[in-house]
Motif scaffolding. Structure first.
Motif, short mmCIF file in Angstrom:
data_model
loop_
_atom_site.label_atom_id
_atom_site.label_comp_id
_atom_site.label_asym_id
_atom_site.label_seq_id
_atom_site.Cartn_x
_atom_site.Cartn_y
_atom_site.Cartn_z
N PRO A 76 10.98 -4.96 -36.66
CA PRO A 76 12.43 -5.03 -36.85
C PRO A 76 12.82 -5.52 -38.25
CG PRO A 76 11.82 -5.93 -34.72
CD PRO A 76 10.52 -5.65 -35.44
N ALA A 77 13.64 -4.73 -38.94
CA ALA A 77 14.14 -5.02 -40.30
C ALA A 77 13.04 -5.00 -41.36
CB ALA A 77 14.92 -6.33 -40.36
N PHE A 78 11.82 -4.58 -40.97
CA PHE A 78 10.71 -4.39 -41.92
C PHE A 78 10.45 -5.66 -42.73
CE2 PHE A 78 13.42 -0.46 -41.62
CZ PHE A 78 12.80 -0.02 -40.48
N LEU A 87 11.84 -6.37 -46.44
CA LEU A 87 12.92 -6.81 -47.33
C LEU A 87 14.07 -7.47 -46.56
CD1 LEU A 87 14.00 -5.97 -50.59
CD2 LEU A 87 15.82 -5.50 -48.98
N ASN A 88 14.57 -6.77 -45.56
CA ASN A 88 15.74 -7.31 -44.85
C ASN A 88 15.37 -8.44 -43.91
OD1 ASN A 88 17.90 -5.88 -46.01
ND2 ASN A 88 17.20 -4.04 -44.95
N ARG A 89 14.13 -8.47 -43.45
CA ARG A 89 13.68 -9.59 -42.61
C ARG A 89 13.79 -10.91 -43.39
NH1 ARG A 89 9.21 -10.09 -38.82
NH2 ARG A 89 9.14 -12.29 -38.30
N ILE A 90 13.58 -10.83 -44.70
CA ILE A 90 13.65 -12.02 -45.55
C ILE A 90 15.05 -12.20 -46.14
CG2 ILE A 90 12.71 -13.07 -47.67
CD1 ILE A 90 10.04 -11.57 -46.94
N LEU A 91 15.67 -11.09 -46.55
CA LEU A 91 16.97 -11.18 -47.24
C LEU A 91 18.13 -11.54 -46.31
CD1 LEU A 91 18.65 -10.68 -49.82
CD2 LEU A 91 18.79 -8.28 -49.14
N LEU A 92 18.19 -10.91 -45.13
CA LEU A 92 19.38 -11.09 -44.28
C LEU A 92 19.56 -12.51 -43.76
CD1 LEU A 92 21.72 -9.16 -43.53
CD2 LEU A 92 19.84 -8.10 -44.72
N PRO A 93 18.49 -13.25 -43.40
CA PRO A 93 18.71 -14.65 -43.02
C PRO A 93 19.31 -15.47 -44.17
CG PRO A 93 16.60 -13.90 -42.20
CD PRO A 93 17.12 -12.82 -43.11
N THR A 94 18.96 -15.13 -45.41
CA THR A 94 19.53 -15.84 -46.58
C THR A 94 21.03 -15.55 -46.68
OG1 THR A 94 17.43 -15.61 -47.70
CG2 THR A 94 19.31 -16.13 -49.09
N ILE A 95 21.39 -14.28 -46.54
CA ILE A 95 22.81 -13.91 -46.58
C ILE A 95 23.56 -14.60 -45.43
CG2 ILE A 95 24.39 -11.96 -46.17
CD1 ILE A 95 22.48 -10.23 -47.88
N ASN A 96 22.96 -14.58 -44.24
CA ASN A 96 23.60 -15.20 -43.06
C ASN A 96 23.84 -16.69 -43.29
OD1 ASN A 96 24.59 -14.77 -40.45
ND2 ASN A 96 22.71 -15.53 -39.51
N PHE A 153 18.33 -10.21 -34.16
CA PHE A 153 18.53 -11.23 -33.12
C PHE A 153 18.04 -10.71 -31.76
CE2 PHE A 153 21.39 -13.25 -29.94
CZ PHE A 153 20.84 -14.52 -30.00
N VAL A 154 18.42 -9.48 -31.44
CA VAL A 154 18.04 -8.91 -30.14
C VAL A 154 16.53 -8.67 -30.08
CG1 VAL A 154 18.26 -6.84 -28.68
CG2 VAL A 154 20.30 -7.88 -29.70
N GLU A 155 15.96 -8.11 -31.14
CA GLU A 155 14.56 -7.68 -31.05
C GLU A 155 13.56 -8.79 -31.35
OE1 GLU A 155 13.74 -3.87 -32.73
OE2 GLU A 155 15.48 -2.99 -31.76
N LEU A 156 13.93 -9.76 -32.20
CA LEU A 156 12.98 -10.83 -32.52
C LEU A 156 13.24 -12.08 -31.66
CD1 LEU A 156 13.00 -10.29 -36.37
CD2 LEU A 156 11.09 -9.81 -34.85
N LYS A 157 14.35 -12.05 -30.91
CA LYS A 157 14.68 -13.12 -29.95
C LYS A 157 14.57 -14.51 -30.56
CE LYS A 157 13.45 -10.36 -25.94
NZ LYS A 157 13.29 -9.13 -26.71
N ASP A 158 15.17 -14.65 -31.76
CA ASP A 158 15.10 -15.92 -32.46
C ASP A 158 16.52 -16.29 -32.89
OD1 ASP A 158 14.78 -17.95 -34.36
OD2 ASP A 158 12.80 -17.23 -34.91
N PRO A 159 17.03 -17.49 -32.45
CA PRO A 159 18.43 -17.83 -32.74
C PRO A 159 18.75 -17.92 -34.22
CG PRO A 159 17.25 -19.67 -31.69
CD PRO A 159 16.33 -18.49 -31.66
N ARG A 160 17.72 -18.04 -35.08
CA ARG A 160 18.08 -18.15 -36.50
C ARG A 160 18.66 -16.85 -37.05
NH1 ARG A 160 12.29 -17.91 -39.49
NH2 ARG A 160 11.40 -17.03 -37.61
N TYR A 161 18.51 -15.74 -36.32
CA TYR A 161 19.06 -14.47 -36.79
C TYR A 161 20.45 -14.17 -36.20
CZ TYR A 161 14.17 -13.88 -38.06
OH TYR A 161 12.92 -14.07 -38.57
N LEU A 162 20.98 -15.08 -35.37
CA LEU A 162 22.30 -14.87 -34.78
C LEU A 162 23.35 -14.75 -35.91
CD1 LEU A 162 23.94 -14.82 -32.09
CD2 LEU A 162 24.27 -17.27 -32.39
N PRO A 163 24.08 -13.63 -35.98
CA PRO A 163 25.02 -13.47 -37.10
C PRO A 163 26.09 -14.56 -37.10
CG PRO A 163 24.75 -11.40 -35.90
CD PRO A 163 24.06 -12.45 -35.09
N ALA A 164 26.46 -15.04 -38.29
CA ALA A 164 27.54 -16.02 -38.43
C ALA A 164 28.82 -15.41 -37.87
CB ALA A 164 27.72 -16.38 -39.90
#
Ligand code: NAD
Length: 281
Positions: free
Chosen positions: A182-184, A186-195, A245-256
């Motif tokens: 999920p999110a490969f 680049l985005n696996r690392i970048l999107l939590p930073t943006i969030n 959030f859905v696929e990795l089941k980790d609350p740190r990816y829950l969108p703001a």
């Protein structure tokens, strides 16, 4: 060697992908639902090429526009050796596209998705000969960014990877081949930073301008995470985080919550003229 490519979706990514292919003397058929969107993509391509030439980043004699044809009929990609899907980040929409491409294209045409996060394996399962399905994740802005994150699903054949890697070289880009998660990468690392940057603004710790100033001046980011989110498109950022959030089941990816509210309010960043910043259309 791939010489004819179809691109489905003429938004910011489809336009950029079309431009770099055409600059490498590859014939491109660009498809979108609306003629207006196609006209905008052509105008953007013309303006971008002029600017690249002005800055000496593209040779004056390169004339890519005759290599591009635009259409609202997806059937026009029937003779393409590779079709790159770059439509909205929504799995059902992408599924419908690949199901149509499966009927339209020859059984040895490579079918690729520019998705930021959606499983290439699930898309491969829709088509006959899934060994020809691959992820080709171009970076934004496509003409300037040197990376293509190539995603191989379990079914992807090595000859499909080799063909895409060879094409990347012809585009002057570096292909880095990764697994289908999920999110490969680049985005696996970048999107939590943006969030996290959005959460900092949401809780009132700093303004968007301050967050971006701190991350550019203090962490050496070439662009602040919120300016980057505006460039990616806040709707795309939300889709990626929802999927993670859905696929990795980790609350740190829950969108703001602020991100979701901005998308509901159609504050999508550059493409809608307002996001964390305001833009002239
Ligand atoms: P966008 O909103 O700018 O453009 C999407 C385009 O798809 C629109 O022109 C829309 O009309 C078209 N479209 C939608 N449904 C269609 C259909 N059924 N047939 C034909 N065209 C259709 O989006 P974008 O930023 O260009 O993103 C496109 C894809 O690229 C997404 O999967 C996204 O995740 C991915 N991506 C985006 C970025 C980025 O920074 N924006 C970077 C890498 C990858």
């Amino acid at each position: 060697m791939i010489k004819r490519v179809g691109v489905i979706g003429a938004g910011q990514m489809g336009q950029g992908i079309t431009q770099v292919l055409a600059c490498a003397d590859i014939a491109v058929t660009l498809v979108d639902l609306s003629q207006d969107q196609l006209d905008t993509a052509l105008a953007t391509t013309e303006a971008s090429i002029a600017k690249l030439k002005e800055r000496g980043k593209l040779a004056a004699e390169v004339n890519p526009l005759p290599n591009i044809s635009v259409t609202t009929e997806m059937g026009q990609v029937a003779d393409c050796e590779l079709v790159i899907e770059a439509v909205t980040e929504d799995e059902m929409t992408k599924r419908r596209i690949f199901s149509s491409l499966n009927e339209i294209c020859s059984s040895d045409a490579i079918l690729a998705s520019n998705t930021s996060s959606i499983s290439i394996g699930r898309l491969a399962a829709i088509i006959d000969h899934p060994e020809r399905m691959i992820g080709v994740h171009f970076m934004n802005p496509v003409p300037l960014m040197p990376l293509i994150e190539v995603i191989e699903a379990k079914a992807t054949a090595q000859k499909t990877v080799a063909a895409v890697t060879e094409l990347s070289e012809r585009l002057g880009k570096t292909a880095v081949v990764v697994k289908d998660r999920p999110a490969f990468v680049l985005n696996r690392i970048l999107l939590p930073t943006i969030n996290e940057a959005i959460r900092v603004v949401e809780e009132g710790t700093a303004t968007a301008e301050q967050v971006d100033q701190i991350m550019t001046l203090g962490a050496g980011f070439p662009m602040g995470p919120l300016a980057l989110a505006d460039m990616i498109g806040l709707d795309t950022c939300l889709s990626i985080l929802d999927l993670m959030f859905v696929e990795l089941k980790d609350p740190r990816y829950l969108p703001a919550p602020m991100l979701r509210e901005m998308v509901i309010d159609q504050q999508l960043g550059r493409k809608s003229g307002v996001g964390f910043y305001r833009y002239d259309q």
